[in-house]
Design a protein around this motif. Structure first.
Motif, PDB file in Angstrom:
ATOM      1  N   SER A  14     -16.953  -9.804  42.242  1.00  0.00           N
ATOM      2  CA  SER A  14     -16.904  -8.622  43.102  1.00  0.00           C
ATOM      3  C   SER A  14     -17.050  -7.355  42.271  1.00  0.00           C
ATOM      4  CB  SER A  14     -15.584  -8.564  43.887  1.00  0.00           C
ATOM      5  OG  SER A  14     -15.503  -9.595  44.829  1.00  0.00           O
ATOM      6  N   LEU A  15     -16.406  -7.335  41.101  1.00  0.00           N
ATOM      7  CA  LEU A  15     -16.496  -6.168  40.234  1.00  0.00           C
ATOM      8  C   LEU A  15     -17.937  -5.937  39.776  1.00  0.00           C
ATOM      9  CD1 LEU A  15     -15.164  -3.872  38.698  1.00  0.00           C
ATOM     10  CD2 LEU A  15     -14.661  -5.493  36.840  1.00  0.00           C
ATOM     11  N   LEU A  16     -18.626  -7.010  39.420  1.00  0.00           N
ATOM     12  CA  LEU A  16     -20.021  -6.877  38.996  1.00  0.00           C
ATOM     13  C   LEU A  16     -20.902  -6.406  40.151  1.00  0.00           C
ATOM     14  CD1 LEU A  16     -20.472 -10.020  36.714  1.00  0.00           C
ATOM     15  CD2 LEU A  16     -20.120  -7.643  36.031  1.00  0.00           C
ATOM     16  N   GLY A  24     -25.430 -25.688  42.284  1.00  0.00           N
ATOM     17  CA  GLY A  24     -25.111 -25.225  43.629  1.00  0.00           C
ATOM     18  C   GLY A  24     -23.701 -24.646  43.703  1.00  0.00           C
ATOM     19  N   HIS A  25     -22.753 -25.357  43.130  1.00  0.00           N
ATOM     20  CA  HIS A  25     -21.362 -24.900  43.117  1.00  0.00           C
ATOM     21  C   HIS A  25     -21.233 -23.614  42.299  1.00  0.00           C
ATOM     22  CE1 HIS A  25     -16.983 -25.426  43.349  1.00  0.00           C
ATOM     23  NE2 HIS A  25     -16.934 -25.080  42.084  1.00  0.00           N
ATOM     24  N   PHE A  26     -21.941 -23.560  41.184  1.00  0.00           N
ATOM     25  CA  PHE A  26     -21.897 -22.362  40.327  1.00  0.00           C
ATOM     26  C   PHE A  26     -22.333 -21.127  41.111  1.00  0.00           C
ATOM     27  CE2 PHE A  26     -24.181 -19.346  37.639  1.00  0.00           C
ATOM     28  CZ  PHE A  26     -23.233 -19.054  36.668  1.00  0.00           C
ATOM     29  N   TRP A  27     -23.458 -21.221  41.792  1.00  0.00           N
ATOM     30  CA  TRP A  27     -23.976 -20.050  42.501  1.00  0.00           C
ATOM     31  C   TRP A  27     -23.156 -19.720  43.744  1.00  0.00           C
ATOM     32  CZ3 TRP A  27     -26.558 -16.812  39.901  1.00  0.00           C
ATOM     33  CH2 TRP A  27     -27.424 -17.227  38.900  1.00  0.00           C
ATOM     34  N   LEU A  28     -22.524 -20.724  44.326  1.00  0.00           N
ATOM     35  CA  LEU A  28     -21.621 -20.443  45.454  1.00  0.00           C
ATOM     36  C   LEU A  28     -20.420 -19.621  44.995  1.00  0.00           C
ATOM     37  CD1 LEU A  28     -21.586 -23.778  47.495  1.00  0.00           C
ATOM     38  CD2 LEU A  28     -22.288 -21.525  48.323  1.00  0.00           C
ATOM     39  N   LEU A  29     -19.890 -19.934  43.816  1.00  0.00           N
ATOM     40  CA  LEU A  29     -18.775 -19.148  43.290  1.00  0.00           C
ATOM     41  C   LEU A  29     -19.229 -17.743  42.891  1.00  0.00           C
ATOM     42  CD1 LEU A  29     -16.646 -21.642  41.136  1.00  0.00           C
ATOM     43  CD2 LEU A  29     -15.852 -20.244  43.042  1.00  0.00           C
ATOM     44  N   VAL A  30     -20.397 -17.654  42.285  1.00  0.00           N
ATOM     45  CA  VAL A  30     -20.921 -16.336  41.911  1.00  0.00           C
ATOM     46  C   VAL A  30     -21.146 -15.471  43.150  1.00  0.00           C
ATOM     47  CG1 VAL A  30     -22.899 -15.120  40.887  1.00  0.00           C
ATOM     48  CG2 VAL A  30     -21.959 -17.159  39.768  1.00  0.00           C
ATOM     49  N   ALA A  31     -21.542 -16.113  44.245  1.00  0.00           N
ATOM     50  CA  ALA A  31     -21.817 -15.380  45.487  1.00  0.00           C
ATOM     51  C   ALA A  31     -20.563 -14.776  46.102  1.00  0.00           C
ATOM     52  CB  ALA A  31     -22.482 -16.308  46.506  1.00  0.00           C
ATOM     53  N   SER A  32     -19.387 -15.113  45.579  1.00  0.00           N
ATOM     54  CA  SER A  32     -18.153 -14.564  46.142  1.00  0.00           C
ATOM     55  C   SER A  32     -18.115 -13.040  46.055  1.00  0.00           C
ATOM     56  CB  SER A  32     -16.933 -15.163  45.434  1.00  0.00           C
ATOM     57  OG  SER A  32     -16.948 -14.861  44.043  1.00  0.00           O
ATOM     58  N   GLY A  33     -18.823 -12.475  45.073  1.00  0.00           N
ATOM     59  CA  GLY A  33     -18.885 -11.019  44.985  1.00  0.00           C
ATOM     60  C   GLY A  33     -19.575 -10.413  46.192  1.00  0.00           C
ATOM     61  N   VAL A  34     -20.712 -10.978  46.553  1.00  0.00           N
ATOM     62  CA  VAL A  34     -21.453 -10.488  47.726  1.00  0.00           C
ATOM     63  C   VAL A  34     -20.664 -10.770  49.001  1.00  0.00           C
ATOM     64  CG1 VAL A  34     -23.594 -10.714  49.043  1.00  0.00           C
ATOM     65  CG2 VAL A  34     -23.644 -10.843  46.547  1.00  0.00           C
ATOM     66  N   ILE A  35     -20.078 -11.964  49.081  1.00  0.00           N
ATOM     67  CA  ILE A  35     -19.347 -12.360  50.286  1.00  0.00           C
ATOM     68  C   ILE A  35     -18.112 -11.486  50.492  1.00  0.00           C
ATOM     69  CG2 ILE A  35     -17.958 -14.264  51.237  1.00  0.00           C
ATOM     70  CD1 ILE A  35     -20.082 -16.156  50.041  1.00  0.00           C
TER      71      ILE A  35
END
Length: 342
Positions: free
Chosen positions: A82-84, A249-260
């Motif tokens: 989220s910070l990024l 897939g799991h990696f990018w889902l966690l990274v997407a938490s910033g956008v979500i």
């Protein structure tokens, strides 16, 4: 109350409704143009609000697909990414001066640091509830949150409650008693969510309009980021992280938490700028309703008869509170029209 909680822990300050001048201009055409402009703004505000609360209501599904990641890892990733994402938004919108001003202002920074601690408790508790099969109780927390806001108004702001508000609070206490009997223990997940988010909303209200939603979220995640980053490093060092061990897939889902995290916040801000407090207050029920339905239909969590009774009492309290809110809004509207007519 002067704030409206939002279930992801985002900024909960409500903005004033658009002024009459927003959609009008001098001249013959203004009577026709004004109502149309206001109607468009209201429609857009409702759509943005539904999108924000709808996305927050669907968060349990997101946390579900992130398993086997636990609550601590999910929240740590949510803070860091989220910070990024906020840094990217601030760069695009050229809002670095606003962020610097918020960091220099001790009162603002102190309030947002306290808000960060409260929202961290809220996020951890909510994620823990969803990932451990207690999504029904997690949704309960956001159902009773408006009642907590009323209590904060009494004990912190020294506000005087109207009779229907007292009735709603009393019914709410009965509901907690029924649910405590049903669960065999105090529903601590629901109460922690309700009180942490109620206090978060109160703290954010004290900050006032001095910071916008993105700046506020940026400061809060900056406060939490060192702890979140240390947690991610610890999990990786001990081999208990899932970020890099469950596939791309799991990696990018966690990274997407910033956008979500950020997108519903932006939708909420767009809605709050266009709608009155009453409408926002009604829209906020969308999120726990969706969470409750997902817990029953998708996660197939059990609901015994006594739990249904407990939830029914909670919904009765919310109905009483809603009736009071609508009645007060109607009386205030009539008073404003009468004042303009004199």
């Amino acid at each position: 109350m002067g704030f409206v909680p939002s279930p992801d822990g985002s900024s909960s300050l409500s903005a004033p409704a658009p002024s009459a001048a927003a959609g009008s201009s001098p001249g013959p055409s203004s009577p026709a143009a004004g109502p149309k402009a206001v109607d468009k703004e209201t429609t857009a505000g409702v759509l943005f609000g539904i999108a924000a609360y709808g996305l927050w209501g669907l968060l349990p599904l997101y946390f579900f697909v992130l398993m086997p990641a636990g609550a601590v890892e999910i929240v740590a990733n949510r803070v860091v990414w989220s910070l990024l994402f906020c840094a990217l938004l601030i760069t695009v919108t050229r809002a670095w001066p606003a962020l610097a001003q918020a960091l220099r202002n001790r009162a603002v920074f102190g309030s947002l640091a306290l808000a960060a601690l409260l929202i961290a408790v809220n996020w951890l508790t909510y994620t823990y509830g969803v990932t451990t099969g207690q999504a029904v109780e997690a949704s309960l927390g956001y159902f009773i949150n408006p009642l907590v806001s009323v209590l904060l108004g009494v004990f912190v702001l020294k506000e005087k409650l109207r009779p229907l508000q007292w009735a709603a609070v009393g019914i709410g206490f009965v509901a907690v008693g029924v649910l405590t009997y049903s669960y065999g223990k105090l529903p601590w997940i629901a109460l922690t969510l309700a009180f942490s988010f109620g206090l978060y909303g109160f703290v954010k209200k004290r900050v006032g309009p001095r910071v916008d939603a993105v700046t506020s979220l940026s400061v809060e995640t900056m406060v939490l980021a060192p702890f979140a980053a240390a947690t991610m490093i610890f999990l990786a060092a001990t081999g208990t992280d899932t970020l890099t061990t469950q596939g791309p897939g799991h990696f990018w889902l966690l990274v997407a938490s910033g956008v979500i995290t950020a997108v519903p916040l932006l939708f909420f801000g767009a809605s709050a700028r266009r709608l009155p407090m009453t409408t926002i207050g009604l829209l906020q029920y969308c999120a726990p309703v969706l969470q409750f339905i997902i817990a029953l239909v998708v996660f197939r969590e059990a609901m015994t008869v006594d739990r249904w009774i407990g939830f029914g009492v909670v919904w009765l309290a919310l109905a009483v509170l809603t009736v009071d809110m609508l009645g007060t809004a109607r009386r205030n509207s009539v008073a404003r029209r009468a004042k303009r007519g004199t």
